[in-house]
Scaffold this active site. Structure first.
Site: not given
Ligand code: GLC
Length: 804
Positions: A405, A408, A483
């Protein structure tokens, strides 16, 4: 040539007349008097690369996107020249390069224009950064449509839009918001029943304008690097998408469990909470294969550590979950906490693995753990180190998958939400700034993760999921759309995004079912799970800030709907797995937007909601509250309503009933759909028998069923079972022939065959030339069924036509 003086005043420069031409095997060089070079490479008869240099020299030719294994080779290549043009002919295309302007026109062999430069290549020098802003403009035809471009959360047909690619952490993104997490600079054009693709392989910030600025022009440009694009001819959209996917690569087979249902939340902790959730799935008999640990499993958000208070003995917990059929997947972000007592940080510093600013200091940014440094995944040494960090998680603790995650990369509390442009990257020996490496960063992280998980999971298959991605990421990882929001509008967005990802080479994608931000109503969750079980990646996830989002978190009616549809997914696993196999072999997308399915039918060109799951199941989610059904377009041909088994003729919009516990689903006449028994997780039951739903059609049709050991690599040594069913339907008889390839022995011995849509009364059944007693046939409302040994060669059913 007329040069647009306004553009020229803006600082644009244009190639002038060609003064030199030469050919080296499959590559042609056209050089202009003002030192622009067009390098034109014929990769295949229908795939041509256009690459432009200014100042007489190319950069080092390097791409993260192009797959080493991409097909190359053509049947025919001939270059001629007349007064006006050089003419390059392959067995599929004719390309004219205008001598005075370097502009290209691409024709098919019948002389139809497929794609034509407007101004063609032009560029502007960048005084701020050096190099060029490189641009290409093409004429847009009157009824041309545009598709593709990864995760754009907007209408399927991009005509009239301008979009850009710059991977962005866009929490709670909105419909039409751009850019978001992924960069897939690939589009498909469709005009007069002919489709082509353009893959602009440039990792800088890129822009695409589809008749937005000027109604008859499509253009694309990048803030640096080279004008470097692949032109891919169809003329069918499936050919375009398959060629693009071949060029940028396909994944290996995932373990079958990764196609099962998965449950996530930010965050399940401590251990007792994880166990409670897992137990509830089993208690309520809702199938589930994956359970996720979000950032709170770590010690202070330090990657590769555990919070020992919440998870005192991760190895034991992971094993206990595994004993109950759950695979544990953990999140790993790129930010490494700056902490002198943290071994991963220290190793990064000692070996100089972190990204640096232009003047030397480390790139420092805030993410969940506070101030962090960030590995430079574009350095092969860093990738090897990173891969090695997974040893404990995978080999010792038994984690089965890794969730990447924030790649980017996301940085908090700074205006651009990411690294500043001056940050340096290795780019596999082509040192550059973040302007060039930004869009590829997430993919290289996922690649390094994949290499690590694969190494330590071996001989099992790895599973990786990523948020950010560039073209080619599909070779290493699955993805989700980030998200999103628990709203009806976002259900529409989710449907489009996954279809779009599928035709952009990245089929193994899903959305946060129910929505990540905010809280869905029970009805919205029910409608979302109905759609979600038809997405290649199927996971509920939520921010957890507003309440629970497990299938039982709403009223019991919703739990039943979730169970019904997740059960259906488990029943369809062999169908889905076969689709995945075809994706790995041919690049065939798992979901097909209607325009992909039937591009010759103009009705499909602006459809958004309906799609074909695999080749033969038409799906249309209900996207509004309080609906008892919806209007939808059923593509041309005969289909069967999956629920009632009644036939319907397509080619028109029609109303389809679908109360909240149902959704419109149709199966193509002539399809054979394999089904497994319901299992609570993949491998729970030994398969005793599988079902084949056989949908009658007049004429000939073919379906395939792929199976293997469901994990491991034996399948690469022919230990798979690939069964082809050829079906031939006539007015009063029906023949099904089976052919098998591969050496894998499936565990079951028989099929239960359901005959659907039988247009005649059965008089006689022969199985491999032996009469079958009609007594063994069971009749239901719209179907009849019989059990046959799995290795039959021919089933022949004959009867008396109803209309006789
Ligand atoms: C980001 C991710 C989400 C995750 C969060 C905490 O917002 O996109 O999926 O739960 O971070 O790690």
């Amino acid at each position: 040539m007329i040069i647009n003086t306004e553009l020229q005043q803006k600082g644009n420069q244009f190639p002038n007349q060609i003064i030199d031409f030469n050919k080296e095997v499959d590559t042609l060089y056209f050089k202009t008097e003002n030192l622009v070079i067009l390098q034109l490479t014929v990769l295949r008869d229908s795939v041509i690369r256009f690459r432009y240099a200014t100042g007489g020299a190319f950069e080092n030719d390097f791409s993260y996107a192009i797959d080493e294994g991409a097909n190359r080779g053509y049947n025919h290549l001939e270059v001629m020249s007349n007064d006006l043009n050089y003419i390059v002919t392959t067995s599929k295309l004719v390309v004219h390069i205008e001598k005075l302007s370097l502009q290209a026109k691409i024709y098919d062999l019948e002389g139809n224009i497929i794609n034509e430069d407007e101004l063609g290549f032009h560029y502007e020098e960048s005084f701020e950064y050096g190099g060029n802003i490189v641009k290409m403009s093409k004429k847009a035809q009157h009824a041309e449509s545009y598709y593709g471009l990864g995760d754009k959360p907007m209408h399927m047909n991009l005509r009239g839009k301008r979009v850009q690619n710059w991977a962005t952490d866009q929490y709670a993104f909105g419909k039409d918001q751009d850019p978001i997490y992924k960069s897939v600079p690939f589009y498909i054009g469709l005009n007069k029943k002919k489709a082509y693709g353009v893959f602009f392989d440039n990792t800088f910030r890129t822009f695409f304008d589809f008749c937005h600025e000027r109604m008859d022009v499509t253009s694309f440009w990048a803030q640096g690097g080279e004008m470097n694009y692949y032109f891919i001819y169809g003329p069918s959209m499936p050919e375009v998408v398959k060629s693009y996917t071949n060029l940028t690569g396909v994944p290996e087979m995932p373990p079958l469990w990764a196609l099962g249902y998965q449950q996530c939340k930010w965050s399940y902790y401590p251990e007792s909470n994880v166990k409670e959730i897992a137990a509830k799935f089993r208690e309520l008999q809702i199938p589930c294969d994956g359970i996720y640990l979000d950032i709170d499993y770590m010690d202070g958000f330090r990657c590769f550590t555990w919070n020992k208070e919440y998870f005192p003995d991760p190895k034991r917990m992971v094993k206990e979950l595994a004993d109950d059929g759950f695979k544990t997947i953990v999140i790993i972000d790129p930010g490494i906490k700056i902490d002198k007592d943290y071994s991963v940080y220290n190793e990064g510093v000692e070996n100089d693995y972190f990204c640096k600013r232009a003047d030397g200091p480390y790139m420092k940014g805030k993410v969940w753990p506070g101030e962090c440094n960030f590995p430079d995944y574009t350095n092969p040494k860093v990738r090897t180190w990173w891969a090695g960090l997974f040893k404990e998680l995978i080999s010792e603790i038994g984690v089965k998958g890794v969730w990447n995650d924030m790649n980017e990369p996301a940085v908090m509390e700074v205006p651009g939400k990411t690294f500043p442009p001056d940050v340096r990257h290795d780019y596999d020996g082509n040192p550059c700034s973040h302007r060039k490496a930004h869009n590829i960063y997430g993919t290289q992280m996922a690649r390094a993760t994949y290499e690590g998980v694969k190494k330590f999971a071996y001989p099992k298959r790895p599973f990786v999921i990523t948020r950010s991605a560039y073209s080619g990421a599909q070779r290493y990882t699955s993805s989700w759309t980030g998200d999103n929001i628990a709203s009806w509008e976002h259900l529409w967005v989710a449907n489009i995004q996954v279809q779009r990802m599928c035709i952009s080479g990245m089929s193994f994608t899903g959305t946060d079912i129910g929505g990540f931000a905010e809280q869905p109503t029970g009805e919205l969750y029910a409608r979302w799970i109905q759609l979600g079980v038809f997405h290649p990646f199927c996971r509920t996830h939520s921010s957890g800030h507003h309440g629970d989002q497990e299938p039982w978190a709403f009223d019991p009616g919703v739990t039943d709907i979730a169970r019904k549809f997740i059960n259906l997914r488990y029943r369809l696993l062999p169908y889905l797995y076969t689709m995945f196999y075809e994706y790995t072999q041919n690049g065939t997308p798992l979901l097909k937007p209607l325009v992909y399915f039937d591009q010759d039918d103009p009705q499909t060109h602006y459809r958004t909601d309906e799609f074909v799951f695999g080749h033969q199941i038409l799906v249309c989610p209900v996207l509004e509250p309080n609906a008892k059904g919806r209007r939808m377009y059923i593509p041309r041909g005969t289909w069967y309503n999956y629920w009632s088994k009644l036939p319907v003729e397509g080619g028109k919009e029609q109303w389809v009933d679908a109360d909240v516990d149902s959704m419109p689903l149709f199966v193509k006449a002539g399809a054979i759909i394999p089904k497994y028994p319901i299992q609570q997780y993949v491998g729970e039951k030994k398969l005793e028998q599988i079902e084949l739903e056989v949908y009658y059609a007049l004429g000939k049709n073919q379906s395939n069923v792929y199976e293997d050991a469901q994990d491991g690599y034996d399948y690469t040594k022919e230990r798979y079972s690939f069964r082809t069913f050829k079906m031939s339907g006539r007015e009063s008889d029906w023949i099904i022939q089976q052919h098998k390839r591969g050496t894998y022995v499936t565990p079951y011995d028989t099929y239960r065959i359901h005959l659907i849509g039988l247009p005649f009364k059965i008089k006689d059944i022969e199985l491999d030339n032996t009469q079958v007693s009609l007594e063994s046939v069971q009749y239901d409302d719209e179907t009849c069924s019989l059990i046959v040994p799995k290795n039959f060669t021919e089933l022949h059913i004959s009867g008396i036509a109803d209309n006789l």
